[in-house]
Design a protein around this motif. Structure first.
Motif, PDB file in Angstrom:
ATOM      1  N   GLY A 481       0.795  -1.222   0.000  1.00 15.34           N
ATOM      2  CA  GLY A 481       0.000   0.000   0.000  1.00 15.34           C
ATOM      3  C   GLY A 481       0.822   1.264   0.000  1.00 15.34           C
ATOM      4  N   SER A 482       2.153   1.140  -0.108  1.00 16.53           N
ATOM      5  CA  SER A 482       3.004   2.331  -0.166  1.00 16.53           C
ATOM      6  C   SER A 482       2.905   2.984  -1.536  1.00 16.53           C
ATOM      7  CB  SER A 482       4.454   1.958   0.131  1.00 16.53           C
ATOM      8  OG  SER A 482       4.586   1.405   1.415  1.00 16.53           O
ATOM      9  N   ALA A 715      -4.671  -4.944   6.259  1.00 18.69           N
ATOM     10  CA  ALA A 715      -4.520  -3.545   6.650  1.00 18.69           C
ATOM     11  C   ALA A 715      -5.242  -2.650   5.657  1.00 18.69           C
ATOM     12  CB  ALA A 715      -3.039  -3.172   6.723  1.00 18.69           C
ATOM     13  N   GLY A 716      -5.607  -1.435   6.145  1.00 18.98           N
ATOM     14  CA  GLY A 716      -6.242  -0.455   5.276  1.00 18.98           C
ATOM     15  C   GLY A 716      -5.249   0.617   4.872  1.00 18.98           C
ATOM     16  N   PHE A 717      -5.326   1.042   3.586  1.00 14.98           N
ATOM     17  CA  PHE A 717      -4.424   2.078   3.067  1.00 14.98           C
ATOM     18  C   PHE A 717      -5.232   3.181   2.391  1.00 14.98           C
ATOM     19  CE2 PHE A 717      -1.672  -1.585   3.407  1.00 14.98           C
ATOM     20  CZ  PHE A 717      -0.465  -1.047   3.834  1.00 14.98           C
ATOM     21  N   HIS A 718      -4.754   4.384   2.552  1.00 11.93           N
ATOM     22  CA  HIS A 718      -5.367   5.511   1.851  1.00 11.93           C
ATOM     23  C   HIS A 718      -5.013   5.395   0.375  1.00 11.93           C
ATOM     24  CE1 HIS A 718      -6.393   9.567   0.606  1.00 11.93           C
ATOM     25  NE2 HIS A 718      -7.025   9.718   1.775  1.00 11.93           N
ATOM     26  N   PRO A 719      -5.998   5.399  -0.530  1.00 13.98           N
ATOM     27  CA  PRO A 719      -5.719   5.133  -1.945  1.00 13.98           C
ATOM     28  C   PRO A 719      -4.858   6.187  -2.619  1.00 13.98           C
ATOM     29  CG  PRO A 719      -7.976   5.877  -1.647  1.00 13.98           C
ATOM     30  CD  PRO A 719      -7.423   5.654  -0.274  1.00 13.98           C
ATOM     31  N   ASN A 720      -4.804   7.397  -2.072  1.00 14.56           N
ATOM     32  CA  ASN A 720      -4.036   8.464  -2.707  1.00 14.56           C
ATOM     33  C   ASN A 720      -2.744   8.792  -1.966  1.00 14.56           C
ATOM     34  OD1 ASN A 720      -6.072   8.805  -4.668  1.00 14.56           O
ATOM     35  ND2 ASN A 720      -7.246  10.095  -3.241  1.00 14.56           N
ATOM     36  N   LEU A 735      -5.265  -4.372   1.942  1.00 14.13           N
ATOM     37  CA  LEU A 735      -4.126  -5.118   1.420  1.00 14.13           C
ATOM     38  C   LEU A 735      -3.387  -5.765   2.580  1.00 14.13           C
ATOM     39  CD1 LEU A 735      -2.757  -2.437  -1.093  1.00 14.13           C
ATOM     40  CD2 LEU A 735      -3.851  -4.592  -1.719  1.00 14.13           C
ATOM     41  N   PRO A 736      -2.733  -6.894   2.350  1.00 13.86           N
ATOM     42  CA  PRO A 736      -1.942  -7.489   3.427  1.00 13.86           C
ATOM     43  C   PRO A 736      -0.711  -6.631   3.724  1.00 13.86           C
ATOM     44  CG  PRO A 736      -1.572  -8.677   1.390  1.00 13.86           C
ATOM     45  CD  PRO A 736      -2.665  -7.696   1.111  1.00 13.86           C
TER      46      PRO A 736
END
Length: 762
Positions: A481-482, A715-720, A735-736
């Motif tokens: 998610g980076s 885990a949750g990630f900010h899409p932007n 995403l894991p």
């Protein structure tokens, strides 16, 4: 008496002189004969003891293991049984038979000397539920079995120069009916003479005189053996005398059973693809597709009949002639009470050869056999291995080979009309680190350049997963998610033109999540990430993954500017499929001699952890995304989501088309291109992927199972922004990622939110 008369009386007569001379010559001859016999005894005994004949290396494929929950269809099992020459019957009573039942297949597995040891014959019932094995039961008791192993298919031979094929077997494995029939027809006094039979010679002489031509021979089995092993076909008296002397020596020095066993392994039975077939062990496989223990009376009679003239009585070329000879021997067997009247009637009515092809191998597998030959050359085998022969057990899967060949030959003309377009397919079982199928030419039978092994071509985007995996490994903060940056990049290099890597679509998407960049195979983010990881580190990862060719440490390596073979690629992706653990791919799992003594058993003592389980899991998740929603989505549309992972690869000017897919058990690697390196106008998705698709269409898929290792969570990630946010946020990309404790007041924007006095109070 005169002096003249006295001299006449004292002078010996001519016949006395002749007798004396004859006695002297006889004595000399006897001395020479004794000396020659002593010489024969010394040399022949040693040769017969240690070097009777040369035995080849016989190559076998994998043994199909049938066990509950295995991915196997009933049709696949039936096809395997047919390939092993099992006969379809209404009732299974004997080995080598099968029948289709309401819920599955019943068959009687033959006895076989597997690499792990001999196994007895066994009758079983296999039940299916869809494309899986439901249960395996022993019959007739109905006991549940954990597994049943079929005998492996025979693939061919390798030898050290001899063109003779044989499978050495012990006398205890030969049916007594075969031994008794052979002795009845060829040498009735075998157990009573000393190597040469005077009665047989006299009987043959009388028969030949009455017929006024040669209709019967007087040679014993021992003499026939001597002729086959050591002498020429010359019909001179000297050769016959030499044969008789050698037979006497052998009979004196060795037991009748040793001589008989050697004869049964040496006797000539005809040709198969230019190789001479010797011995009943291989002859029973050639003509009937059976092991020698399974032979019926009709088959025994035919084999014994062929001994008299393998070319003249060849049942493949002269079935009527062979049948007449067989039936004549059956009459002798009946007359000597070796078989019953009922057996005789059934044998006479039986076809000469049945449904077998009359060949040991229907199709040659030159590209796979090349791998086997190379690996055998690397092993420390006994220098005199041809004395006892080799049995080489490989990972070769005939069903997978057929699928690979059919996919390449059938789909290639549909993909392109370019007659120079070539291809290679490698299928590897990553669970066992074994190569199961190899196609190195658009013509699978073409002997020569094996592109699966020898075609060293740039790999394009196939290298990207290694870049991402190393980034996950080296930096605990870097995640799927980076954010990665997909913006124009220019690299200045001293003395060279500036390098400006571009994406396939010549567009840029700006900042994006690493998962999306990997799934969509974006070039520029991979270059940036590769430079951050380090070109030297990327080269080291390739070497740890089995690459032993020079790796250019230049920035272009990040886009696959390194030449590797399809086998190299299969090895790298097997490492990824095995959670980052590298094991070299091999074609051979075990080697024994013909008697079953183990000479080599593969062991896994050199496993190398290239990536941690966590880093490998994250990459595998991303490569599953390539299939689910990225450049390999055609496979998800065809076979369903979450069943496969994979990656496409395309090189500059569309010179190479690559695609790799893997499920829970196999890695499928395909390369397409031209030998002259001219463009083929195919991407990995428009070319090689279609071959992979056809291979998968012909084989059962074992759905990929990605189990989160310890330390990985959803885990949750900010899409932007590419930062962690709570998983229950509406805009959260799940995403894991590595486990991480988030601040209690982390908001859905990715920022720390101040709590109101009311929230702080409660």
């Amino acid at each position: 008496m005169s002096k003249k008369q006295s001299a006449k009386q004292q002078k010996p007569s001519w016949w006395r002189r002749a007798i004396v001379l004859s006695l002297k010559l006889a004595l000399i001859g006897l001395i020479v004969l004794v000396g020659y016999v002593i010489y024969l005894d010394a040399t022949l005994t040693d040769r017969f003891s240690s070097n009777r004949y040369q035995a080849p290396a016989l190559i076998y494929g994998r043994s199909l293991v049938v066990e509950p929950q295995a991915s196997l269809t009933r049709a696949t099992l039936i096809h395997e049984l047919k390939q092993l020459n099992y006969a379809a019957v209404q009732r299974v009573d004997d080995t080598g038979q099968y029948r289709v039942t309401q819920f599955g297949v019943e068959f009687y597995r033959r006895p076989f000397d597997f690499a792990t040891g001999p196994q007895m014959a066994q009758r079983v019932q296999v039940n299916f539920a869809g494309d899986q094995v439901q249960s395996v039961q022993s019959l007739p008791d109905g006991r549940a079995l954990n597994r049943i192993q079929l005998e492996p298919p025979y693939l061919g031979r390798l030898s050290g120069g001899s063109q003779e094929d044989r499978l050495l077997i012990g006398l205890e494995r030969v049916p007594s009916l075969l031994i008794e029939t052979l002795i009845l027809v060829e040498d009735r006094d075998f157990y009573h003479h000393a190597g040469v039979s005077v009665t047989a010679i006299a009987r043959a002489a009388l028969a030949n005189l009455s017929a006024m031509r040669t209709v019967q021979g007087g040679s014993t089995l021992t003499q026939q053996l001597i002729k086959n092993l050591y002498l020429t076909r010359d019909r001179s008296l000297w050769r016959k005398a030499n044969e008789a002397l050698m037979a006497l020596v052998i009979d004196y020095r060795f037991s009748k059973n040793e001589i008989l066993e050697t004869y049964l392994n040496e006797v000539y039975f005809g040709q198969d693809r230019g190789s001479a077939i010797h011995g009943v062990g291989l002859a029973s496989r050639l003509y009937f597709g059976k092991q020698v223990e399974e032979l019926e009376p009709a088959e025994i009679a035919l084999l014994v009949g062929i001994v008299k003239g393998p070319s003249y009585y060849d049942p493949r070329r002269y079935p009527e002639r062979a049948q007449q000879r067989r039936d004549l021997i059956l009459q002798l067997m009946l007359a000597q009470n070796l078989i019953s009247q009922k057996q005789y009637v059934a044998a006479v009515e039986a076809p000469v050869m049945g449904s077998t092809s009359g060949r040991l191998v229907s199709d040659n597998m030159p590209h796979f056999m090349e791998l086997v030959k190379f690996e055998l050359g690397q092993m420390r085998l006994p220098e005199n291995w041809q004395q006892d022969g080799l049995r080489v057990f490989t990972y070769f899967d005939p069903a997978m080979q057929r699928a690979a060949e059919s996919a390449l030959t059938g789909e290639l003309p549909k993909i392109s009309q370019d007659a120079e377009l070539q291809g290679a397919v490698v299928v590897a079982n990553h669970q066992q680190a074994g190569v199961t199928a190899v196609v190195g030419d658009r013509n699978p039978r073409q002997v020569g350049f094996n592109r699966a092994v020898a075609a060293m071509r740039p790999v394009g985007s196939l290298i990207k997963p290694l870049i991402y995996a190393e980034a996950f490994e080296a930096n605990n903060e870097y995640e799927l998610g980076s954010l990665v940056v997909d913006e124009p990049l220019t690299l200045e290099q001293p003395g060279q033109v500036a390098w400006q890597p571009q994406n396939f679509d010549k567009k840029y998407k700006g900042p994006m999540l690493a998962y999306d960049a990997l799934a969509q195979s974006r070039n520029v983010p991979a270059v940036r990430l590769g430079l951050h990881v380090g070109i030297d580190r990327l080269a080291a990862v390739l070497q740890q993954s089995g690459v032993d060719t020079p790796i250019p440490e230049v920035p272009a390596v990040t886009l696959g500017a390194v030449a590797l073979s399809p086998v190299n690629i299969a090895e790298i992706y097997s490492m990824l499929a095995q959670q980052g653990t590298y094991r070299p791919l091999r074609s051979i799992r075990a080697v024994t001699n013909h008697q079953g003594l183990t000479l080599y058993q593969r062991e896994f003592k050199t496993d190398v952890e290239v990536f941690s389980k966590s880093a490998a899991y994250l990459v595998n998740y991303g490569l599953r995304g390539v299939i689910n929603e990225g450049t390999g989505s055609r496979l998800a549309d065809r076979f369903g989501i979450n069943k496969l992972a994979g990656k496409s690869g395309t090189t500059n000017d569309y010179r190479d088309s690559w695609f790799v897919a893997y499920d829970h058990q196999h890695v499928f690697t395909v390369w397409l291109g031209r030998d002259d390196n001219q463009p083929v106008q195919l991407t990995g998705s428009s070319g090689a992927l279609r071959i992979v698709e056809q291979v998968l269409q012909r084989t059962p898929i074992a759905p990929l199972q990605l189990h989160e290792p310890v330390g990985i969570e959803a885990a949750g990630f900010h899409p932007n922004k590419g930062v962690r946010i709570p998983v229950d946020c509406r805009n959260s990309r799940l995403l894991p990622a590595r486990e991480k404790k988030l601040p209690e007041n982390l908001g859905c924007s990715g920022d720390i939110e101040e709590k109101s006095w009311w929230q702080r109070l409660f």
